[in-house]
Design a protein around this motif. Structure first.
Motif, short mmCIF file in Angstrom:
data_model
loop_
_atom_site.label_atom_id
_atom_site.label_comp_id
_atom_site.label_asym_id
_atom_site.label_seq_id
_atom_site.Cartn_x
_atom_site.Cartn_y
_atom_site.Cartn_z
N ASP A 100 -5.27 10.53 -1.56
CA ASP A 100 -5.18 9.15 -1.09
C ASP A 100 -6.36 8.30 -1.58
O ASP A 100 -6.31 7.08 -1.51
N ILE B 24 -3.56 4.84 -7.36
CA ILE B 24 -3.17 5.71 -6.25
C ILE B 24 -1.66 5.93 -6.36
O ILE B 24 -0.90 4.98 -6.57
N ASP C 235 1.74 6.70 -4.55
CA ASP C 235 2.49 6.75 -3.29
C ASP C 235 3.75 7.56 -3.57
O ASP C 235 4.77 7.02 -4.00
#
Length: 148
Positions: free
Chosen positions: A92, A114, A116
């Motif tokens: 994360d 990042i 997701d």
């Protein structure tokens, strides 16, 4: 001005150099908005454009702060070809993709990626990084990974 002279560098062992694609004059003091493009070195098919403010010589003379530009920046990332995600950091916290100095020592513009995974989206966040007194100024862009 100072930031452009210092150049861009990738935080890892790969080298990413941004290409200046735009220069918008904003006033008679020589202040500009610089727009640079760079490709994500570990995700083929994604290009990001970062815009930031660069102080001109007259502004630097008037304000006396020679070696620092503002922290403000904006980012937009888009699919520019077939996307192929390489071996990227999946935490994360993400990983740094691009960094460029905004002062001689203390401040830099950083872009982190990042993943997701639940929403099949890459998130790119541009933010200032400072030794102390971190800035809340940031910009975010997302690129979907799903195919039609």
């Amino acid at each position: 001005m100072v930031a452009s002279c210092l150049g861009a560098f990738f935080i890892s062992s790969h080298s990413v150099v941004a290409e200046q694609v735009g220069n918008v004059d904003v006033d008679w003091l020589g202040n500009d908005i610089i727009i640079e493009a760079f490709s994500d070195p570990q995700v083929d098919g994604v290009t990001c454009h970062v815009a930031y403010f660069e102080r001109g010589l007259i502004d630097r003379l008037q304000n006396g702060n020679w070696f620092e530009d503002p922290s403000n920046s904006s980012i937009a990332c888009r699919q520019t070809g077939p996307i192929s995600v390489g071996d990227i950091n999946r935490s994360d916290e993400g990983e740094s993709v691009f960094s460029e100095r905004r002062s001689i020592v203390w401040k830099s513009l950083n872009v982190k990626r990042i993943l997701d995974e639940d929403n099949q989206t890459l998130i790119y966040i541009a933010h200032a990084r400072e030794v102390q007194n971190g800035s809340a100024k940031m910009s975010i862009s997302t690129v979907p990974l799903f195919q039609n």
